[in-house]
Design a protein around this motif. Sequence first.
Motif, PDB file in Angstrom:
ATOM      1  N   MET A 386       3.578  24.564 -22.204  1.00  0.00           N
ATOM      2  CA  MET A 386       2.949  23.651 -21.244  1.00  0.00           C
ATOM      3  C   MET A 386       3.025  22.212 -21.738  1.00  0.00           C
ATOM      4  O   MET A 386       3.246  21.290 -20.939  1.00  0.00           O
ATOM      5  CB  MET A 386       1.500  24.065 -21.005  1.00  0.00           C
ATOM      6  CG  MET A 386       1.344  25.355 -20.220  1.00  0.00           C
ATOM      7  SD  MET A 386       1.934  25.263 -18.506  1.00  0.00           S
ATOM      8  CE  MET A 386       0.581  24.379 -17.730  1.00  0.00           C
ATOM      9  N   LYS A 395       4.311  21.868 -14.105  1.00  0.00           N
ATOM     10  CA  LYS A 395       3.340  22.623 -14.892  1.00  0.00           C
ATOM     11  C   LYS A 395       2.652  23.679 -14.029  1.00  0.00           C
ATOM     12  O   LYS A 395       2.443  24.826 -14.460  1.00  0.00           O
ATOM     13  CB  LYS A 395       2.278  21.687 -15.478  1.00  0.00           C
ATOM     14  CG  LYS A 395       2.685  20.892 -16.713  1.00  0.00           C
ATOM     15  CD  LYS A 395       1.520  20.022 -17.181  1.00  0.00           C
ATOM     16  CE  LYS A 395       1.883  19.112 -18.345  1.00  0.00           C
ATOM     17  NZ  LYS A 395       1.918  19.834 -19.617  1.00  0.00           N
ATOM     18  N   TYR A 421      -5.518  25.845 -18.788  1.00  0.00           N
ATOM     19  CA  TYR A 421      -4.625  25.195 -17.820  1.00  0.00           C
ATOM     20  C   TYR A 421      -5.063  25.460 -16.380  1.00  0.00           C
ATOM     21  O   TYR A 421      -4.287  25.275 -15.441  1.00  0.00           O
ATOM     22  CB  TYR A 421      -3.193  25.679 -18.051  1.00  0.00           C
ATOM     23  CG  TYR A 421      -2.821  25.612 -19.510  1.00  0.00           C
ATOM     24  CD1 TYR A 421      -2.604  24.388 -20.133  1.00  0.00           C
ATOM     25  CD2 TYR A 421      -2.779  26.763 -20.293  1.00  0.00           C
ATOM     26  CE1 TYR A 421      -2.327  24.319 -21.490  1.00  0.00           C
ATOM     27  CE2 TYR A 421      -2.493  26.703 -21.647  1.00  0.00           C
ATOM     28  CZ  TYR A 421      -2.271  25.482 -22.242  1.00  0.00           C
ATOM     29  OH  TYR A 421      -2.012  25.406 -23.586  1.00  0.00           O
TER      30      TYR A 421
END
Length: 589
Positions: A386, A395, A421
């Motif tokens: 990432m 992403k 994330y």
Amino acid sequence: MKQVRFWVLAFCILVASVAVHAQTGNILLSGTVAENANVELGVVKTVNNKKEIAGEYKVFAGRPDFAFALLPDKNATYTLKVTTMKMGHVRLEKDKVFEIPMKLDSGKNYTLKITPSKLNAQSKTGVEIKPLTTKSTLTVVSGTFTNNALALGGVGIQRVENGTMVPFASANVAASDLRFRVAVPVKEEGFYYITTIRFRCRVYLKPADALDLKIDAKNGVFSVVNGSNENKLVEQWQTLSLPITQYGYFRTLFQSDTLNLENYIANHALLQPAVAGFKSSIPATNSKFNAMMNQAVEVDNEYAPLNLLAYLTARKMSKFASAKTIANPPAYFKLFMQPNKFNNAAILKVGEGMSYINMYHQLRFGYLSEAERTGMWKEDKMKMMMDGIANDTVKSYFLKEQLQTNTINNLSEFNAIFKPYQKYATPPDVKAKYKAAYQVFIGDTAYIGKSAYHLTLPDTSGRMVSFKEFKGKVVLIDVWATWCGPCRAQFPFMKEVEKMYEHNENIVFVGISTDKVKDKQKWLNAIQKEGLPGIQLLDDFGMAFARKYDIAAIPRFLLIDKQGRWIEVRCPKPEDKRELTRYIDQALQ
């Protein structure tokens, strides 16, 4: 000549701008599914009592439009086959099939409206078909094959969805004239892919576009009948990039040929000035195409060599040739590793885009030392990947791709790998995937931290064993059954794990079989045959243990701490020894 042949297998770009109605006698069907449903559609063509699928189309929830292009045949009758889909345990599965006869006249176009909830083959309801009186806005791909075209089976069209290729529509090759015709409702211009079992062709299509081509089906040689300016540039790139792509994209060549990697790298280096010149020559007349074409050039220029390295690594390691590991990459490939990588969301418009991003990360892992690689856990790898993507949209869809492909054992792993994330799970489809993956494990929180000492099951001698007997020890449970092949496949790995702790008095290994009591002898025989160590208990058809903990699939591995509380009810399998022993070691500490 050999290079030309395999180039076409690697990348053929074929486009023509022949008017849709210039070919008389053809039939176009365009329509929509009226409800938010997942449906597979097919047009069955019958001639002299012989049936064949003339075309197929997949309709997904949120994408209701579909289309078919049928070649004329005055002796044919047609049937619409509608297969409704339902969500199974892990994927969409077929639900019901309906076949509705259709009367179609050559040279005419039709619109269809399908309402799945009203489908009834006997009353012929749920499908409305009407003649189309206005000019069709469909994009039509047609062409003729030469040389053994029937061996291809058919032609498909794939659309690009967030950097991957997704099946869209397909059609059979007509036996009479080796011709095919596929219609697709193109709403937005961009790259699409023409596919057969032998090759894949990247094309650039616009709404109401048309494509007509001729392909030698035996060796892949093609000719463009006509084409847009965009596709002429795409074709120029295919010719220029031949030294890169002929080996990089299709393993049939380098599996059957002797490949000198040093020569390949040298050719790649020699080609770079021409690649840079081509990119600078792309005109700015179509800004959308300009961005996509630049990305396609970058992807091909690096992904094809990386793909080649991965296959060569797999072949060297005697592993299945689809492995995606790059081991000890040559120093030359460090040129691909640059800061601010993947800073443009246009890469998601290229069908190979997501595969390239994954392969690039494999290159980065390949340059790490062995100590660095072996010291990384799944969450460390996810962070490295990432952090290596500059664009937030990229992403987001890389996160979705990882949610789809990563093997996650439990909620703890989900939180460690993906929760950092969560902020990127903002696009609706990414958010839905994130939520669905989380929901798989959320039910386990009902057990984590709760006592397991209420369990009592019989051992091989019939003695009732209470888990209270294991107080002060870590307990690893293996849930299995004599009839479960995958369970028994884990036994050798479990023995290796047990051997690692054979001198540690603070851990107990317990096997719990879900065989029925009436099959007790089979259970005893399996224990003896497999030479299973540890404590073996019998859970009659899962009545006392497996069902209580919602264990619907086995093998399953669970862990109890020294105080008798559940640490995890979904541990990694013993075949992933490093991951499993991580849990055990943490529990022992």
